[in-house]
Design a protein around this motif. Structure first.
Motif, PDB file in Angstrom:
ATOM      1  N   THR A  95       3.096  12.680  -5.184  1.00  0.00           N
ATOM      2  CA  THR A  95       3.114  12.508  -6.204  1.00  0.00           C
ATOM      3  C   THR A  95       2.453  12.219  -7.618  1.00  0.00           C
ATOM      4  O   THR A  95       2.372  12.565  -9.093  1.00  0.00           O
ATOM      5  CB  THR A  95       4.905  11.717  -6.948  1.00  0.00           C
ATOM      6  OG1 THR A  95       4.777  10.565  -6.296  1.00  0.00           O
ATOM      7  CG2 THR A  95       6.117  12.831  -6.200  1.00  0.00           C
ATOM      8  N   GLU A  96       1.609  11.291  -7.513  1.00  0.00           N
ATOM      9  CA  GLU A  96       0.356  10.753  -8.098  1.00  0.00           C
ATOM     10  C   GLU A  96      -0.907  11.223  -7.413  1.00  0.00           C
ATOM     11  O   GLU A  96      -1.205  11.873  -6.323  1.00  0.00           O
ATOM     12  CB  GLU A  96       1.161   9.247  -8.114  1.00  0.00           C
ATOM     13  CG  GLU A  96       0.262   8.893  -7.172  1.00  0.00           C
ATOM     14  CD  GLU A  96       1.125   8.307  -6.032  1.00  0.00           C
ATOM     15  OE1 GLU A  96       1.049   7.435  -5.358  1.00  0.00           O
ATOM     16  OE2 GLU A  96       2.465   8.973  -6.047  1.00  0.00           O
ATOM     17  N   ILE A  97      -1.524  11.526  -8.570  1.00  0.00           N
ATOM     18  CA  ILE A  97      -3.345  12.277  -8.065  1.00  0.00           C
ATOM     19  C   ILE A  97      -4.005  10.848  -7.605  1.00  0.00           C
ATOM     20  O   ILE A  97      -4.284   9.471  -8.253  1.00  0.00           O
ATOM     21  CB  ILE A  97      -3.674  12.303  -9.299  1.00  0.00           C
ATOM     22  CG1 ILE A  97      -3.517  13.914  -9.851  1.00  0.00           C
ATOM     23  CG2 ILE A  97      -5.413  12.775  -8.986  1.00  0.00           C
ATOM     24  CD1 ILE A  97      -3.966  13.998 -11.094  1.00  0.00           C
TER      25      ILE A  97
ATOM     26  N   THR B 104       4.083   7.718  -2.862  1.00  0.00           N
ATOM     27  CA  THR B 104       5.106   8.938  -2.870  1.00  0.00           C
ATOM     28  C   THR B 104       5.195  10.377  -3.682  1.00  0.00           C
ATOM     29  O   THR B 104       4.358  11.165  -3.326  1.00  0.00           O
ATOM     30  CB  THR B 104       5.819   8.362  -4.524  1.00  0.00           C
ATOM     31  OG1 THR B 104       5.825   7.317  -4.274  1.00  0.00           O
ATOM     32  CG2 THR B 104       7.201   9.229  -4.602  1.00  0.00           C
ATOM     33  N   PHE B 105       5.831  10.742  -2.258  1.00  0.00           N
ATOM     34  CA  PHE B 105       6.079  12.926  -1.968  1.00  0.00           C
ATOM     35  C   PHE B 105       7.223  13.267  -2.093  1.00  0.00           C
ATOM     36  O   PHE B 105       8.040  12.542  -2.673  1.00  0.00           O
ATOM     37  CB  PHE B 105       5.939  12.720  -0.699  1.00  0.00           C
ATOM     38  CG  PHE B 105       3.931  12.379   0.072  1.00  0.00           C
ATOM     39  CD1 PHE B 105       3.485  12.653   0.136  1.00  0.00           C
ATOM     40  CD2 PHE B 105       4.405  10.938   0.449  1.00  0.00           C
ATOM     41  CE1 PHE B 105       2.381  12.240   0.593  1.00  0.00           C
ATOM     42  CE2 PHE B 105       3.433  10.229   1.033  1.00  0.00           C
ATOM     43  CZ  PHE B 105       2.286  11.647   1.225  1.00  0.00           C
TER      44      PHE B 105
ATOM     45  N   SER C  67      -1.592  15.371  -0.252  1.00  0.00           N
ATOM     46  CA  SER C  67      -2.053  14.873  -1.029  1.00  0.00           C
ATOM     47  C   SER C  67      -2.432  15.547  -2.288  1.00  0.00           C
ATOM     48  O   SER C  67      -2.927  16.610  -2.745  1.00  0.00           O
ATOM     49  CB  SER C  67      -3.473  14.092  -0.881  1.00  0.00           C
ATOM     50  OG  SER C  67      -4.853  15.044  -1.234  1.00  0.00           O
ATOM     51  N   ARG C  68      -1.885  14.511  -3.728  1.00  0.00           N
ATOM     52  CA  ARG C  68      -2.123  15.425  -5.212  1.00  0.00           C
ATOM     53  C   ARG C  68      -3.507  14.886  -5.668  1.00  0.00           C
ATOM     54  O   ARG C  68      -3.414  14.029  -5.703  1.00  0.00           O
ATOM     55  CB  ARG C  68      -0.984  14.672  -5.662  1.00  0.00           C
ATOM     56  CG  ARG C  68      -1.307  16.256  -7.036  1.00  0.00           C
ATOM     57  CD  ARG C  68      -0.340  16.223  -8.469  1.00  0.00           C
ATOM     58  NE  ARG C  68       1.019  16.260  -7.706  1.00  0.00           N
ATOM     59  CZ  ARG C  68       1.644  17.297  -7.454  1.00  0.00           C
ATOM     60  NH1 ARG C  68       1.157  18.382  -7.838  1.00  0.00           N
ATOM     61  NH2 ARG C  68       2.787  17.630  -7.173  1.00  0.00           N
TER      62      ARG C  68
ATOM     63  N   PRO D 108      -7.282  18.870  -1.801  1.00  0.00           N
ATOM     64  CA  PRO D 108      -6.673  17.803  -0.906  1.00  0.00           C
ATOM     65  C   PRO D 108      -5.784  17.528   0.370  1.00  0.00           C
ATOM     66  O   PRO D 108      -6.784  18.138   1.413  1.00  0.00           O
ATOM     67  CB  PRO D 108      -4.896  19.206  -0.890  1.00  0.00           C
ATOM     68  CG  PRO D 108      -5.459  20.020  -1.949  1.00  0.00           C
ATOM     69  CD  PRO D 108      -7.021  20.385  -1.483  1.00  0.00           C
ATOM     70  N   ASP D 109      -6.519  16.103   0.634  1.00  0.00           N
ATOM     71  CA  ASP D 109      -5.707  15.729   1.839  1.00  0.00           C
ATOM     72  C   ASP D 109      -4.800  16.226   2.361  1.00  0.00           C
ATOM     73  O   ASP D 109      -3.687  16.177   1.569  1.00  0.00           O
ATOM     74  CB  ASP D 109      -6.095  14.489   2.286  1.00  0.00           C
ATOM     75  CG  ASP D 109      -5.845  13.777   3.500  1.00  0.00           C
ATOM     76  OD1 ASP D 109      -6.399  14.264   4.320  1.00  0.00           O
ATOM     77  OD2 ASP D 109      -5.756  11.829   3.510  1.00  0.00           O
TER      78      ASP D 109
END
Length: 308
Positions: free
Chosen positions: A19-21, A30-31, A96-97, A102-103
């Motif tokens: 949810t966060e970069i 957090t996802f 990831s964002r 992205p990872d």
């Protein structure tokens, strides 16, 4: 007229996206859950254009699977061919964002459990196009099931389509990937791949001519090589004809899913008997709409946009 314009086969999974970069999953705490899977997105995009589509996937007998079926059903896709495996949980991808690449980690479970009985000849016979992805082809038993179904589809006058979206993280054995992709393409396939896809498949940069030559040598009938802001090349009739198309400059808002939008537009026009050039323009028009739309395409899209 066949019952389904598209029979899309392969991964239906849940994406858990940060949810966060952050730089990586390591820093992400957090996802948020989303319905994912390129075959499902392809079928949804064509359904948005008013086409009849069906999805063949395998999910687990769990609440994530129930969530995915519910989300996919909202788009108008026929989900009656989505199978449930009682022993494997629904597949998920954690992402990831990030502003860069992205990872991600893919947890492959039920999505790879497709069996021959999930794709009967009766279903292939009533479908115009049989479509899949490299993700779906990367692991058995789905791999063998889908390659065999492609052979049967071709014999039943159902065109075979591949999004050659190869990723080494998903398919580490590049030699085996080449062999499987070649076996699939041998059935007069329609193939879409980007320059980035090609570099990942080969393991290094190669010329456009080499890509087209190699995929036609595998048996691909039509190849669409997309080049981002530089447009696309369409090579048809086993390489006898080639068309180069540019793109109109636009302000990109969200590039996620643009490839699926492009191929959905292309194949929709293809099923309506359009020329390769018209199909490519149709794909570019739908991709352009996706690029200026945050999130998924609207629930309904006027098919006229393809031919504007």
């Amino acid at each position: 007229m066949k019952k389904y314009a598209l029979l899309s086969v392969g991964e239906l999974l849940a994406d858990f996206i940060g949810t966060e970069i952050q730089e990586s999953i390591l820093e992400t705490s957090t996802f948020e859950r989303f319905q994912g899977g390129s075959p499902a997105n392809m079928a949804a995009n064509m359904a948005r254009l008013g086409m009849n589509t069906a999805l063949v996937s395998c999910i687990g007998n769990d609440n994530i699977g129930i969530y995915l079926k519910r989300e996919v059903a909202k788009t108008g896709i026929d989900i009656s061919h989505v199978a449930v495996d009682d022993f494997q949980p629904t597949s998920i991808v954690v992402v990831s964002r990030t502003k860069g690449t992205p990872d991600f980690i893919a947890y492959r479970t039920a999505d790879r459990m497709l069996q021959p009985q999930h794709i009967p000849d009766s279903l292939l016979a009533e479908s115009a196009i049989f479509h899949t992805t490299c993700f779906a082809l990367s692991q058995d038993p789905a791999q063998s099931t889908i390659v065999d179904a492609a052979k049967r589809a071709n014999a039943l006058n159902c065109r075979v389509s591949l999004d050659a979206n190869y990723a080494i993280q998903i398919w580490p054995d590049r030699k085996q990937a080449w062999e499987t992709i070649s076996a699939y393409c041998s059935h007069d396939a329609l193939v879409k791949l980007s320059e980035d896809d090609a570099e990942r498949i080969y393991g290094h940069k190669v010329s456009e001519a080499q890509i087209l030559q190699d995929f036609h040598a595998m048996g691909a009938d039509l190849i669409c090589l997309t080049k981002g802001g530089d447009g696309s090349i369409i090579s048809t009739e086993k390489g006898a004809k080639q068309i180069t198309l540019g793109v109109k400059p636009i302000e990109v808002i969200d590039a996620t899913g643009a490839g699926d939008a492009y191929w959905a537009g292309f194949l929709t026009a293809y099923t309506e008997g359009a020329s390769p050039e018209t199909c490519a323009n149709a794909g570019a028009n739908l991709a352009a709409l996706k690029l200026v739309t945050k999130g998924p395409l609207p629930a309904k899209v006027d098919k006229g946009i393809l031919y504007a």
